[in-house]
Design an enzyme around this catalytic site. Structure first.
Site, PDB file in Angstrom:
ATOM      1  N   LEU A   7       4.987 -40.646 -43.606  1.00 27.65           N
ATOM      2  CA  LEU A   7       3.614 -41.123 -43.645  1.00 27.65           C
ATOM      3  C   LEU A   7       2.715 -39.983 -43.189  1.00 27.65           C
ATOM      4  O   LEU A   7       2.938 -39.398 -42.123  1.00 27.65           O
ATOM      5  CB  LEU A   7       3.428 -42.354 -42.760  1.00 27.65           C
ATOM      6  CG  LEU A   7       2.061 -43.054 -42.840  1.00 27.65           C
ATOM      7  CD1 LEU A   7       2.216 -44.556 -42.620  1.00 27.65           C
ATOM      8  CD2 LEU A   7       1.054 -42.486 -41.837  1.00 27.65           C
ATOM      9  N   SER A  12      -6.877 -36.950 -48.292  1.00 28.06           N
ATOM     10  CA  SER A  12      -7.826 -36.882 -49.408  1.00 28.06           C
ATOM     11  C   SER A  12      -8.149 -35.447 -49.810  1.00 28.06           C
ATOM     12  O   SER A  12      -8.637 -35.208 -50.919  1.00 28.06           O
ATOM     13  CB  SER A  12      -9.121 -37.624 -49.064  1.00 28.06           C
ATOM     14  OG  SER A  12      -9.777 -37.013 -47.956  1.00 28.06           O
ATOM     15  N   GLY A  14      -7.493 -30.877 -48.513  1.00 29.88           N
ATOM     16  CA  GLY A  14      -6.998 -29.884 -47.571  1.00 29.88           C
ATOM     17  C   GLY A  14      -5.518 -29.952 -47.256  1.00 29.88           C
ATOM     18  O   GLY A  14      -4.678 -30.152 -48.138  1.00 29.88           O
ATOM     19  N   GLY A  16      -3.721 -32.139 -45.624  1.00 26.76           N
ATOM     20  CA  GLY A  16      -3.056 -33.420 -45.863  1.00 26.76           C
ATOM     21  C   GLY A  16      -2.670 -33.610 -47.315  1.00 26.76           C
ATOM     22  O   GLY A  16      -1.555 -34.033 -47.623  1.00 26.76           O
ATOM     23  N   SER A 134      -4.575 -27.396 -33.758  1.00 25.24           N
ATOM     24  CA  SER A 134      -5.395 -26.245 -34.121  1.00 25.24           C
ATOM     25  C   SER A 134      -5.183 -25.180 -33.064  1.00 25.24           C
ATOM     26  O   SER A 134      -4.776 -25.481 -31.939  1.00 25.24           O
ATOM     27  CB  SER A 134      -6.876 -26.649 -34.143  1.00 25.24           C
ATOM     28  OG  SER A 134      -7.729 -25.522 -34.188  1.00 25.24           O
ATOM     29  N   TYR A 147     -14.619 -30.780 -29.864  1.00 20.71           N
ATOM     30  CA  TYR A 147     -13.459 -30.651 -30.744  1.00 20.71           C
ATOM     31  C   TYR A 147     -12.272 -30.038 -30.002  1.00 20.71           C
ATOM     32  O   TYR A 147     -11.149 -30.550 -30.075  1.00 20.71           O
ATOM     33  CB  TYR A 147     -13.834 -29.800 -31.960  1.00 20.71           C
ATOM     34  CG  TYR A 147     -12.693 -29.558 -32.916  1.00 20.71           C
ATOM     35  CD1 TYR A 147     -12.268 -30.549 -33.782  1.00 20.71           C
ATOM     36  CD2 TYR A 147     -12.035 -28.330 -32.948  1.00 20.71           C
ATOM     37  CE1 TYR A 147     -11.218 -30.331 -34.666  1.00 20.71           C
ATOM     38  CE2 TYR A 147     -10.985 -28.096 -33.824  1.00 20.71           C
ATOM     39  CZ  TYR A 147     -10.582 -29.100 -34.678  1.00 20.71           C
ATOM     40  OH  TYR A 147      -9.541 -28.884 -35.545  1.00 20.71           O
TER      41      TYR A 147
END
Length: 274
Positions: A7, A12, A14, A16, A134, A147
């Site tokens: 999973l 949608s 990039g 992923g 990141s 972030y």
């Protein structure tokens, strides 16, 4: 058909999207999730071009009910790739605490929501959790306060969870890209007049944006990151930490000397050894 199921969140575009297609090519049954399935067109087109299929499901990582609905009916799950996230630029004096909380909800609590729900299935399969963080989860960066705080939190949480999960047969890894050529930067919501609105911080913001544009000019391709994620999915003994490029290794290396996390894992595994 493969009996390996993964999973992946945030598919949608990039990293992923590229990871979903790469995993399907490798024979995985892929459950590709995104908050708005109306945005699945690019993923489905890429899958068709690659000659593979993926199952698209709706998933809002910030909503526990959405997470439960997405995982409902799954009999088996061998791997979870936490990729969904959102960029954010700003500095504390000029933004609300609520805005910072919203960043934490997506980038930190969203990861926790999905991981918590998936762990029973992963224990049953002796599977693995991969979380895309990141280099901003290692090195704090100007105008990325919220972030980086969220990514630091994810790193600390997963580093602490890893030895505990290992006692139940589940491996935990973090994936740390540097600059990646995707829609991520475009989605931070920065307007053209942001420097003017930055007031006393305007010179610093302009300098930061110039440096960032230069960094992203040589950004790593999402497909390259996906190939490295696939390596972790299939490795016999996946490392805890994966830096996805030479640039990421050089940057994170300014703070980390234990690049694959093995020394920390060896230490903390001893704390929970039966």
């Amino acid at each position: 058909m493969s009996d390996r199921t993964v999973l992946i969140t945030g598919t949608s575009s990039g990293i992923g999207l590229a990871t979903a297609v790469a995993a399907a090519r490798d024979g995985w049954q892929v459950i590709a999730t995104m908050r708005n399935t109306a945005k699945a067109g690019a993923l489905l087109a890429a899958a068709t071009e690659a000659g593979v299929t993926v199952e698209v499901r709706a998933l809002d990582v910030t909503d526990p009910a959405s997470v439960a609905a997405c995982l409902a009916g799954l009999d088996r799950l061998d791997a979870l790739v936490n990729n969904a996230g959102a960029g954010h630029l700003g500095t504390l004096e000029q933004e609300s605490v609520d805005a910072v909380r919203a960043v934490m909800e997506v980038n930190f609590f969203g990861v926790l929501n999905v991981t918590k729900a998936a762990l029973p299935l992963l224990r049953a399969s002796r599977g693995r959790v991969l979380t895309v963080t990141s280099v901003g989860g290692v090195v704090g960066q100007p105008f990325n306060e919220a972030y980086c705080a969220a990514k630091f939190a994810v790193e600390g949480f997963m580093e602490s969870l890893a030895p505990v999960a290992a006692t139940a047969g589940v491996s935990v890894s973090v994936v740390e890209p540097g600059a990646v050529a995707s829609e991520f930067v475009a989605n931070v919501g920065l307007t053209d007049d942001a420097p003017r609105q930055a007031g006393p911080y305007a010179p610093a913001l302009v300098a930061y944006l110039d440096r960032t544009r230069a960094a992203f000019a040589g950004a790593q391709a999402p497909e390259d990151v996906a190939a490295r994620i696939l390596g972790l999915l299939t490795a016999e003994r996946p490392a805890f930490r994966l830096l996805t490029s030479d640039a990421a290794r050089a940057f994170a290396g300014t703070k980390l000397k234990d690049l694959d996390g093995s020394a920390v894992q060896a230490l903390t595994a001893g704390w929970v050894a039966p």
